[in-house]
Each structure stands twice: as structure tokens, then as C-alpha cells.
Scaffold this motif. Structure first.
Motif, PDB file in Angstrom:
ATOM      1  N   GLU A  30      -6.927   4.362 -10.080  1.00  0.00           N
ATOM      2  CA  GLU A  30      -6.190   5.214 -11.008  1.00  0.00           C
ATOM      3  C   GLU A  30      -5.071   4.438 -11.684  1.00  0.00           C
ATOM      4  O   GLU A  30      -4.834   4.578 -12.894  1.00  0.00           O
ATOM      5  N   GLN A  31      -4.379   3.607 -10.890  1.00  0.00           N
ATOM      6  CA  GLN A  31      -3.309   2.781 -11.439  1.00  0.00           C
ATOM      7  C   GLN A  31      -3.845   1.800 -12.478  1.00  0.00           C
ATOM      8  O   GLN A  31      -3.225   1.589 -13.522  1.00  0.00           O
ATOM      9  N   MET A  32      -4.995   1.207 -12.204  1.00  0.00           N
ATOM     10  CA  MET A  32      -5.605   0.285 -13.151  1.00  0.00           C
ATOM     11  C   MET A  32      -6.001   1.003 -14.439  1.00  0.00           C
ATOM     12  O   MET A  32      -5.757   0.504 -15.547  1.00  0.00           O
ATOM     13  N   LYS A  33      -6.604   2.181 -14.326  1.00  0.00           N
ATOM     14  CA  LYS A  33      -7.014   2.938 -15.510  1.00  0.00           C
ATOM     15  C   LYS A  33      -5.799   3.311 -16.351  1.00  0.00           C
ATOM     16  O   LYS A  33      -5.814   3.166 -17.585  1.00  0.00           O
ATOM     17  N   GLU A  34      -4.748   3.787 -15.716  1.00  0.00           N
ATOM     18  CA  GLU A  34      -3.536   4.124 -16.453  1.00  0.00           C
ATOM     19  C   GLU A  34      -2.946   2.893 -17.121  1.00  0.00           C
ATOM     20  O   GLU A  34      -2.460   2.954 -18.261  1.00  0.00           O
ATOM     21  N   SER A  35      -2.997   1.758 -16.418  1.00  0.00           N
ATOM     22  CA  SER A  35      -2.487   0.508 -16.967  1.00  0.00           C
ATOM     23  C   SER A  35      -3.290   0.074 -18.186  1.00  0.00           C
ATOM     24  O   SER A  35      -2.730  -0.378 -19.192  1.00  0.00           O
ATOM     25  N   TYR A  67      -6.430   5.258  -5.386  1.00  0.00           N
ATOM     26  CA  TYR A  67      -5.107   5.146  -5.997  1.00  0.00           C
ATOM     27  C   TYR A  67      -5.019   3.902  -6.880  1.00  0.00           C
ATOM     28  O   TYR A  67      -4.526   3.961  -8.020  1.00  0.00           O
ATOM     29  N   ASN A  68      -5.500   2.764  -6.381  1.00  0.00           N
ATOM     30  CA  ASN A  68      -5.459   1.520  -7.156  1.00  0.00           C
ATOM     31  C   ASN A  68      -6.316   1.605  -8.414  1.00  0.00           C
ATOM     32  O   ASN A  68      -5.947   1.067  -9.464  1.00  0.00           O
ATOM     33  N   GLY A  96      -0.468   4.966   1.384  1.00  0.00           N
ATOM     34  CA  GLY A  96      -0.837   5.330   2.748  1.00  0.00           C
ATOM     35  C   GLY A  96      -1.751   4.329   3.408  1.00  0.00           C
ATOM     36  O   GLY A  96      -1.880   3.191   2.959  1.00  0.00           O
ATOM     37  N   ASP A  97      -2.392   4.759   4.502  1.00  0.00           N
ATOM     38  CA  ASP A  97      -3.209   3.860   5.312  1.00  0.00           C
ATOM     39  C   ASP A  97      -4.706   4.094   5.184  1.00  0.00           C
ATOM     40  O   ASP A  97      -5.496   3.310   5.697  1.00  0.00           O
ATOM     41  N   ASP A  98      -5.118   5.166   4.547  1.00  0.00           N
ATOM     42  CA  ASP A  98      -6.537   5.463   4.413  1.00  0.00           C
ATOM     43  C   ASP A  98      -7.133   4.567   3.320  1.00  0.00           C
ATOM     44  O   ASP A  98      -6.701   4.597   2.162  1.00  0.00           O
ATOM     45  N   VAL A  99      -8.134   3.762   3.700  1.00  0.00           N
ATOM     46  CA  VAL A  99      -8.690   2.762   2.779  1.00  0.00           C
ATOM     47  C   VAL A  99      -9.264   3.408   1.525  1.00  0.00           C
ATOM     48  O   VAL A  99      -9.031   2.936   0.402  1.00  0.00           O
ATOM     49  N   SER A 100     -10.023   4.474   1.674  1.00  0.00           N
ATOM     50  CA  SER A 100     -10.646   5.122   0.518  1.00  0.00           C
ATOM     51  C   SER A 100      -9.587   5.699  -0.428  1.00  0.00           C
ATOM     52  O   SER A 100      -9.718   5.621  -1.660  1.00  0.00           O
ATOM     53  N   TYR A 108       0.848  -1.201   0.000  1.00  0.00           N
ATOM     54  CA  TYR A 108       0.000   0.000   0.000  1.00  0.00           C
ATOM     55  C   TYR A 108       0.881   1.247   0.000  1.00  0.00           C
ATOM     56  O   TYR A 108       1.050   1.911   1.026  1.00  0.00           O
ATOM     57  N   PRO A 109       1.461   1.592  -1.162  1.00  0.00           N
ATOM     58  CA  PRO A 109       2.383   2.731  -1.210  1.00  0.00           C
ATOM     59  C   PRO A 109       1.715   4.079  -1.030  1.00  0.00           C
ATOM     60  O   PRO A 109       2.385   5.083  -0.823  1.00  0.00           O
TER      61      PRO A 109
END
Length: 259
Positions: free
Chosen positions: A119-124, A116-117, A107-111, A104-105
Motif C-alpha cells: 500500500e505504501q509503495m502504491k501511494e508512493s 502495508y508495504n 506490526g509482527d504479522d508477515v502478511s 516494521y511499523p
């Protein structure tokens, strides 16, 4: 007035801080996550009733095998992982103890992590589409590719998305009817990147029927460490190299690289 301590008394007094530190280490939460093999999904098929890859603006053809992207499942960022959890899972082949920051690069906030994940998937997905169309020399203005994969985040499915698009649009059959799995990020120019968690992903792949696993070349040694029986590793550094390897594997002609 100071009194002199006997040796047993001295050891007892000095031992108190050590006992306290050990107790703290045992019960204090540690900055780790415990991970295990996660789901896999065939990018050539459906997930939750919807096609993972849909294409308009260019002819497609039926595919015979499977291209399965792989994941890991990890304890959440809010979960408390203690020394006992770390020791208990350290030698378990279907578990891995990983630094929480590596999982979890953001941070700790679940939302925030979920955002973030996503956004990473969309960019991927955008990079995977660009890489596949560039490989096929197709104009992105004429071909509309939609990628749908619910409940999965991060960039590590990029390579498999690109291969799925190529398999549907290209002239050949990349899988040759086999169940092929893999992992790796992708750039629009077709460069494959490392992802982490590969030993767990190979286990997930073999569990779900794969006999071939495409792995970023930089992670060959990680993949070999606990490689499931019956799973063949093919190292890749570029999308073209992955396509060439699968075509050679399917035709039986040409060299297929190995870790």
C-alpha cells in the motif's frame, strides 16, 4: 531463627539475581532488526524483464544514464535477535541494528506487513507520478504513467520515480550519462521526505556503480557518517531542487548543493 551470612556468602546470594538477569539478557529475544545494504534498481531501465516506467499519451525520449532507487534488507519481524547479534553487528559498517518498530511499523504479522508495504509503495507511486506531471505542467488525464517494481515495498523510492518520469518526458538529460542513486519520499506537491537507513543505502548505491547520491537534506549527517569513497552527496528538500541540482551537475553551470 535467622543465621547471619558471612560476606562471601552474602555476595554469592546477591550475585545470583544479577547472573540470572545477565543470562536472560543474553538469551532473550530483543525488539531489534539487523539490516544491511539491499538491492538497487534503475528506474529508467528494466527489472525482471519489464520496464519500470512506461508512459503513453505523451512523447518520450531515450535516456543515457541510470537513476537507481535504493533499499535495505532487514531480518524479518518474526526473527529472534539476541544480545549477541546486536553486539556482533553494532560496529560492522555494512550492518545496522535498528528498532524493529522503525523497520516494521505495522506490526509482527508477515502478511499484514507485506500488505502495508504494498500500500505504501502504491501511494508512493501515485504521489511520484502526480509530482512529476505537476513539475512538467502536464495533464494527468492525457498522460498515462505505469510504474512496476516487483518485490519492493514502502515509500522511499518516490523521489527516484518522479525523476525517472521527468527524465523520460522532459527536454533534457538529467543524468548526463552518470549512475545516480538516491532515496526519499515524495508528496504530490513535490516535497521530499526522510526515509531512514541512509548509510546502508549509500553503500548499496556505491556497490552498484553510483557516483552521486540524492539524500533528503534532513539525513545529511546520517549519510556522511559512513559515506563510501567516490560517492558525492547532494541534499534535496523538493523535487524541483533535485532537478535543478542534476541539471547544474550535468551542464557544469550553477551551484550544486552539498551536505
Amino acid at each position: 531463627m535467622l543465621s547471619r551470612l558471612t560476606r562471601p556468602q552474602f555476595l554469592a546470594v546477591c550475585g545470583l539475581p544479577v547472573v540470572g538477569l545477565l543470562a536472560t539478557a543474553v538469551f532473550a529475544p530483543l525488539p531489534f532488526s539487523v539490516a544491511r545494504p539491499g538491492l538497487t534498481a534503475d528506474v529508467l531501465g528494466e527489472k525482471q524483464g519489464a520496464q519500470v516506467i512506461t508512459i503513453e499519451g505523451a512523447p518520450t525520449h531515450d535516456t543515457s544514464g541510470q537513476l537507481r532507487m535504493t533499499t535495505i534488507e532487514a531480518t524479518g519481524p518474526e526473527a529472534s535477535v539476541h544480545l549477541g547479534d546486536v553486539l556482533g553487528n553494532w560496529f560492522d559498517t555494512d550492518r545496522a541494528v535498528m528498532p524493529r518498530d522503525a523497520v516494521y511499523p505495522s506490526g509482527d504479522d508477515v502478511s499484514e506487513i507485506e500488505e502495508y508495504n504494498e500500500e505504501q509503495m502504491k501511494e508512493s507511486q501515485d504521489a511520484a507520478t502526480a509530482a512529476a506531471l505537476n513539475h512538467l505542467r502536464l495533464d494527468a488525464k492525457d498522460v498515462d504513467v505505469q510504474l512496476r517494481l516487483e518485490d519492493v515495498g514502502g515509500p522511499s523510492a518516490g523521489l527516484l520515480f518522479s525523476l525517472g518520469i521527468i527524465d523520460k518526458l522532459g527536454a533534457g538529460d538529467l543524468t548526463g550519462g552518470k549512475v545516480i542513486a538516491g532515496t526519499g519520499t515524495i508528496t504530490p506537491g513535490g516535497k521530499v521526505g526522510a526515509v531512514g537507513g541512509v548509510p546502508l543505502k549509500t553503500q548499496a548505491a556505491r556497490r552498484d556503480g553510483a557516483t552521486v547520491f540524492l539524500v533528503p537534506k534532513a539525513e545529511c549527517s546520517d549519510a556522511q557518517a559512513e559515506l563510501p569513497k567516490g560517492l558525492r552527496l547532494i541534499p534535496v528538500t523538493t523535487l524541483k531542487g533535485a532537478v535543478d541540482s542534476l541539471e547544474a551537475l550535468e551542464s557544469g553551470k550553477g551551484d550544486v548543493p552539498a551536505c
